[in-house]
Design a protein around this motif. Structure first.
Motif, PDB file in Angstrom:
ATOM      1  N   GLU A 159       0.823  -1.205   0.000  1.00 28.80           N
ATOM      2  CA  GLU A 159       0.000   0.000   0.000  1.00 28.80           C
ATOM      3  C   GLU A 159       0.860   1.258   0.000  1.00 28.80           C
ATOM      4  O   GLU A 159       0.588   2.213  -0.749  1.00 28.80           O
ATOM      5  CB  GLU A 159      -0.947   0.012   1.196  1.00 28.80           C
ATOM      6  N   GLU A 160       1.893   1.268   0.819  1.00 39.25           N
ATOM      7  CA  GLU A 160       2.763   2.436   0.869  1.00 39.25           C
ATOM      8  C   GLU A 160       3.446   2.659  -0.482  1.00 39.25           C
ATOM      9  O   GLU A 160       3.591   3.803  -0.943  1.00 39.25           O
ATOM     10  CB  GLU A 160       3.807   2.255   1.974  1.00 39.25           C
ATOM     11  N   THR A 161       3.843   1.570  -1.132  1.00 35.21           N
ATOM     12  CA  THR A 161       4.491   1.694  -2.439  1.00 35.21           C
ATOM     13  C   THR A 161       3.508   2.202  -3.482  1.00 35.21           C
ATOM     14  O   THR A 161       3.847   3.049  -4.315  1.00 35.21           O
ATOM     15  CB  THR A 161       5.095   0.348  -2.863  1.00 35.21           C
ATOM     16  N   PHE A 162       2.273   1.691  -3.473  1.00 35.82           N
ATOM     17  CA  PHE A 162       1.246   2.192  -4.389  1.00 35.82           C
ATOM     18  C   PHE A 162       1.005   3.682  -4.166  1.00 35.82           C
ATOM     19  O   PHE A 162       0.884   4.458  -5.114  1.00 35.82           O
ATOM     20  CB  PHE A 162      -0.061   1.424  -4.187  1.00 35.82           C
ATOM     21  N   ARG A 163       0.936   4.066  -2.898  1.00 37.57           N
ATOM     22  CA  ARG A 163       0.672   5.475  -2.578  1.00 37.57           C
ATOM     23  C   ARG A 163       1.780   6.361  -3.153  1.00 37.57           C
ATOM     24  O   ARG A 163       1.501   7.390  -3.765  1.00 37.57           O
ATOM     25  CB  ARG A 163       0.571   5.653  -1.060  1.00 37.57           C
ATOM     26  N   ARG A 164       3.024   5.943  -2.969  1.00 42.59           N
ATOM     27  CA  ARG A 164       4.138   6.728  -3.496  1.00 42.59           C
ATOM     28  C   ARG A 164       4.173   6.712  -5.019  1.00 42.59           C
ATOM     29  O   ARG A 164       4.518   7.707  -5.654  1.00 42.59           O
ATOM     30  CB  ARG A 164       5.466   6.193  -2.938  1.00 42.59           C
ATOM     31  N   ALA A 165       3.797   5.573  -5.609  1.00 42.65           N
ATOM     32  CA  ALA A 165       3.878   5.435  -7.060  1.00 42.65           C
ATOM     33  C   ALA A 165       2.948   6.397  -7.786  1.00 42.65           C
ATOM     34  O   ALA A 165       3.252   6.857  -8.887  1.00 42.65           O
ATOM     35  CB  ALA A 165       3.572   3.997  -7.464  1.00 42.65           C
ATOM     36  N   VAL A 166       1.794   6.696  -7.164  1.00 42.42           N
ATOM     37  CA  VAL A 166       0.817   7.557  -7.842  1.00 42.42           C
ATOM     38  C   VAL A 166       0.813   8.972  -7.275  1.00 42.42           C
ATOM     39  O   VAL A 166      -0.021   9.791  -7.686  1.00 42.42           O
ATOM     40  CB  VAL A 166      -0.599   6.950  -7.747  1.00 42.42           C
ATOM     41  N   GLU A 191      -5.166 -12.894  -0.247  1.00 39.72           N
ATOM     42  CA  GLU A 191      -4.080 -11.980  -0.572  1.00 39.72           C
ATOM     43  C   GLU A 191      -4.317 -11.290  -1.915  1.00 39.72           C
ATOM     44  O   GLU A 191      -4.112 -10.078  -2.054  1.00 39.72           O
ATOM     45  CB  GLU A 191      -2.753 -12.752  -0.611  1.00 39.72           C
ATOM     46  N   LEU A 192      -4.787 -12.053  -2.896  1.00 41.25           N
ATOM     47  CA  LEU A 192      -5.019 -11.472  -4.218  1.00 41.25           C
ATOM     48  C   LEU A 192      -6.206 -10.516  -4.205  1.00 41.25           C
ATOM     49  O   LEU A 192      -6.192  -9.493  -4.901  1.00 41.25           O
ATOM     50  CB  LEU A 192      -5.228 -12.586  -5.239  1.00 41.25           C
ATOM     51  N   ALA A 193      -7.225 -10.823  -3.417  1.00 42.60           N
ATOM     52  CA  ALA A 193      -8.346  -9.893  -3.298  1.00 42.60           C
ATOM     53  C   ALA A 193      -7.897  -8.593  -2.647  1.00 42.60           C
ATOM     54  O   ALA A 193      -8.351  -7.498  -3.024  1.00 42.60           O
ATOM     55  CB  ALA A 193      -9.474 -10.533  -2.495  1.00 42.60           C
ATOM     56  N   ALA A 194      -6.981  -8.696  -1.684  1.00 36.06           N
ATOM     57  CA  ALA A 194      -6.441  -7.489  -1.059  1.00 36.06           C
ATOM     58  C   ALA A 194      -5.625  -6.677  -2.065  1.00 36.06           C
ATOM     59  O   ALA A 194      -5.682  -5.438  -2.080  1.00 36.06           O
ATOM     60  CB  ALA A 194      -5.577  -7.863   0.145  1.00 36.06           C
ATOM     61  N   VAL A 195      -4.867  -7.370  -2.926  1.00 38.02           N
ATOM     62  CA  VAL A 195      -4.130  -6.685  -3.990  1.00 38.02           C
ATOM     63  C   VAL A 195      -5.094  -5.929  -4.891  1.00 38.02           C
ATOM     64  O   VAL A 195      -4.872  -4.758  -5.234  1.00 38.02           O
ATOM     65  CB  VAL A 195      -3.304  -7.699  -4.814  1.00 38.02           C
ATOM     66  N   ALA A 196      -6.166  -6.608  -5.311  1.00 42.10           N
ATOM     67  CA  ALA A 196      -7.142  -5.975  -6.206  1.00 42.10           C
ATOM     68  C   ALA A 196      -7.769  -4.744  -5.555  1.00 42.10           C
ATOM     69  O   ALA A 196      -7.956  -3.711  -6.220  1.00 42.10           O
ATOM     70  CB  ALA A 196      -8.218  -6.984  -6.593  1.00 42.10           C
ATOM     71  N   ALA A 197      -8.082  -4.841  -4.263  1.00 40.76           N
ATOM     72  CA  ALA A 197      -8.681  -3.703  -3.573  1.00 40.76           C
ATOM     73  C   ALA A 197      -7.714  -2.525  -3.502  1.00 40.76           C
ATOM     74  O   ALA A 197      -8.101  -1.366  -3.733  1.00 40.76           O
ATOM     75  CB  ALA A 197      -9.118  -4.122  -2.169  1.00 40.76           C
ATOM     76  N   LEU A 198      -6.450  -2.806  -3.192  1.00 45.70           N
ATOM     77  CA  LEU A 198      -5.452  -1.738  -3.144  1.00 45.70           C
ATOM     78  C   LEU A 198      -5.241  -1.119  -4.522  1.00 45.70           C
ATOM     79  O   LEU A 198      -5.107   0.107  -4.658  1.00 45.70           O
ATOM     80  CB  LEU A 198      -4.122  -2.282  -2.616  1.00 45.70           C
ATOM     81  N   ALA A 199      -5.217  -1.967  -5.542  1.00 46.96           N
ATOM     82  CA  ALA A 199      -5.014  -1.458  -6.897  1.00 46.96           C
ATOM     83  C   ALA A 199      -6.146  -0.528  -7.310  1.00 46.96           C
ATOM     84  O   ALA A 199      -5.920   0.525  -7.932  1.00 46.96           O
ATOM     85  CB  ALA A 199      -4.894  -2.622  -7.876  1.00 46.96           C
ATOM     86  N   GLU A 200      -7.357  -0.892  -6.970  1.00 42.38           N
ATOM     87  CA  GLU A 200      -8.500  -0.034  -7.302  1.00 42.38           C
ATOM     88  C   GLU A 200      -8.456   1.266  -6.500  1.00 42.38           C
ATOM     89  O   GLU A 200      -8.756   2.342  -7.020  1.00 42.38           O
ATOM     90  CB  GLU A 200      -9.795  -0.788  -7.042  1.00 42.38           C
ATOM     91  N   ARG A 201      -8.075   1.162  -5.230  1.00 38.62           N
ATOM     92  CA  ARG A 201      -8.051   2.354  -4.373  1.00 38.62           C
ATOM     93  C   ARG A 201      -7.056   3.387  -4.899  1.00 38.62           C
ATOM     94  O   ARG A 201      -7.324   4.590  -4.878  1.00 38.62           O
ATOM     95  CB  ARG A 201      -7.678   1.951  -2.948  1.00 38.62           C
ATOM     96  N   TYR A 202      -5.916   2.919  -5.399  1.00 39.95           N
ATOM     97  CA  TYR A 202      -4.859   3.847  -5.820  1.00 39.95           C
ATOM     98  C   TYR A 202      -4.770   4.001  -7.339  1.00 39.95           C
ATOM     99  O   TYR A 202      -3.909   4.743  -7.825  1.00 39.95           O
ATOM    100  CB  TYR A 202      -3.516   3.381  -5.249  1.00 39.95           C
ATOM    101  N   GLY A 203      -5.628   3.327  -8.067  1.00 37.81           N
ATOM    102  CA  GLY A 203      -5.614   3.467  -9.516  1.00 37.81           C
ATOM    103  C   GLY A 203      -4.418   2.812 -10.182  1.00 37.81           C
ATOM    104  O   GLY A 203      -3.959   3.248 -11.251  1.00 37.81           O
ATOM    105  N   VAL A 204      -3.896   1.757  -9.582  1.00 35.76           N
ATOM    106  CA  VAL A 204      -2.745   1.027 -10.122  1.00 35.76           C
ATOM    107  C   VAL A 204      -3.252  -0.140 -10.964  1.00 35.76           C
ATOM    108  O   VAL A 204      -4.125  -0.898 -10.527  1.00 35.76           O
ATOM    109  CB  VAL A 204      -1.840   0.520  -8.984  1.00 35.76           C
ATOM    110  N   ARG A 205      -2.726  -0.309 -12.150  1.00 36.35           N
ATOM    111  CA  ARG A 205      -3.129  -1.408 -13.022  1.00 36.35           C
ATOM    112  C   ARG A 205      -2.260  -2.625 -12.765  1.00 36.35           C
ATOM    113  O   ARG A 205      -1.027  -2.537 -12.749  1.00 36.35           O
ATOM    114  CB  ARG A 205      -3.028  -0.997 -14.491  1.00 36.35           C
ATOM    115  N   VAL A 206      -2.901  -3.771 -12.573  1.00 40.01           N
ATOM    116  CA  VAL A 206      -2.197  -5.013 -12.268  1.00 40.01           C
ATOM    117  C   VAL A 206      -1.982  -5.811 -13.544  1.00 40.01           C
ATOM    118  O   VAL A 206      -2.923  -6.067 -14.300  1.00 40.01           O
ATOM    119  CB  VAL A 206      -2.965  -5.851 -11.239  1.00 40.01           C
TER     120      VAL A 206
END
Length: 392
Positions: A159-166, A191-206
């Motif tokens: 999550e911290e990395t996603f936040r910094r990335a965007v 774990e993968l559902a948590a990844v998907a939720a974080l990706a949607e929250r920060y607008g990161v494409r998986v």
């Protein structure tokens, strides 16, 4: 005394079928990079004969002169049937797939669709070294979100990395290795559902590299990323290459979630001209008719993991090894041996065993080696004995 697995009734198991003399006749990278006195347990090639359905498909193509350009959806249809039987997944939807030359070139094309030059791509080190090479060569920035000490995804770090990335307002992608190379970690549905939720929250494409999906053993269960809730905007790459030892028969499939179908449709037409037609035929035959052979390989890999654990305990007790649930690769922590950041070089120079250095795998790789388990019990045993002798 360490027990070496025996052949099963009905003939040798795939991993026990070929002698070292026969293997040394091969001309691929694994067998031509080092001198003949070196045991090669490094690059991802298996020491097995090919599955008979694959041999038949390729032979039939040769006899028919069927060596033109790839066409049709048979590969995607075979993968969909395999996914339904193996993973209880009603996908991938054939209409949301496209053939690509191989998984890493497919990764490049998917990242081009969802990021631009200079954009960050998140990875989880230690991770497959070409993730760094391909991403940087296409003018993107690698950003690391290291695994936790348990060799699993760390949601807080991610999550911290996603936040910094965007944070700068640009686009970002997450290149997910699932199952993970080199650790053999199989990500859970949670774990993968948590990844998907974080990706949607920060607008990161998986973009998920799922090339090792067929190679999950024991009680672990592979969960396709696109099957979890919230992954509708995800992209995935799959292939029969690793499961059936087909890296020299180039072909892979790009898969799109329902909300990323339009992205996949923008992939240039010429990308689909890159796969080998014979490769597509071979991969299709593997997925459709090669499951019995795959199961025999998986049983042999389970035996080899147990054998490696016993061999390390007997000969190299200072090596820390957490057997993975997938792939045919073992990630060995050799830091306690006092061999420096690159123990692979010591094992090569003193023991004549070629392993993959951990350094190119990114943060957490120094002092580690990756060992290829997909060989005979005899070769694996001799390799560990040589590694131990390198310390004397």
């Amino acid at each position: 005394m360490t027990r070496i697995p025996q052949d099963r009734p009905g003939g040798p198991a795939p991993l026990q079928a070929l002698t070292l003399d026969r293997l040394r006749r091969r001309t691929s990278m694994k067998w031509r990079t080092y001198p003949e006195d070196v045991l090669p347990l490094w690059v991802a090639e298996m020491d097995v004969p090919l599955a008979e359905p694959v041999v038949r498909a390729v032979t039939d193509a040769m006899e028919a002169g069927d060596t033109g350009y790839p066409a049709g959806t048979a590969y995607a249809e075979a993968l969909a049937a395999f996914a339904g039987e193996r993973w209880c997944w009603d996908g991938p939807a054939v209409e949301r797939t496209a053939i690509v030359p191989d998984v890493m070139l497919g990764v490049v094309e998917m990242l081009k669709l969802v990021t631009g030059p200079g954009d960050p791509v998140v990875v989880n080190p230690p991770v497959y070294p070409p993730f760094y090479l391909f991403v940087t060569h296409m003018d993107r920035r690698v950003v690391e979100a290291p695994f936790g000490p348990d060799l699993r995804l760390d949601p807080g770090a991610l999550e911290e990395t996603f936040r910094r990335a965007v944070a700068g307002g640009g686009r970002a992608a997450y290149l997910l290795c699932s199952p993970h190379n080199p650790t053999g970690t199989v990500h859970t549905a949670e774990e993968l559902a948590a990844v998907a939720a974080l990706a949607e929250r920060y607008g990161v494409r998986v973009v998920a590299d799922e090339i090792h999906a067929p190679l999950v053993t024991g009680d672990a269960r592979f969960v396709p990323y696109l099957s979890v809730p919230g992954a509708e905007r995800g992209l995935s790459l799959m292939s029969a290459s690793k499961g059936w030892n087909l890296p020299g028969l180039k072909a892979a499939l790009a898969l799109a979630g329902p909300a990323s179908a339009a992205d996949l449709a923008r992939m240039p037409e010429e990308v689909g001209h890159g796969p080998s037609h014979v490769g597509v035929l071979a991969h299709t035959a593997a997925l459709r008719d090669g499951t019995a052979w795959l199961d025999a390989v998986l049983a042999g890999l389970d035996e080899n993991r147990r054998l490696l654990t016993a061999l390390l305990a007997e000969h190299l007790p200072g090596v820390v090894h957490h057997p993975g649930e997938a792939t045919y690769l073992a990630w060995l922590d050799c830091r306690a041996l006092g061999l420096g950041d690159d123990p692979a070089q010591v094992f090569l120079d003193r023991g004549r065993v070629a392993l993959s250095s951990g350094i190119p795998f990114g943060t957490g790789g120094a002092g580690h080696v990756r060992l290829n388990l997909a060989t005979s019990a005899e070769v694996l045993t001799e390799a560990v004995r040589r590694m131990a002798a390198a310390l004397e």
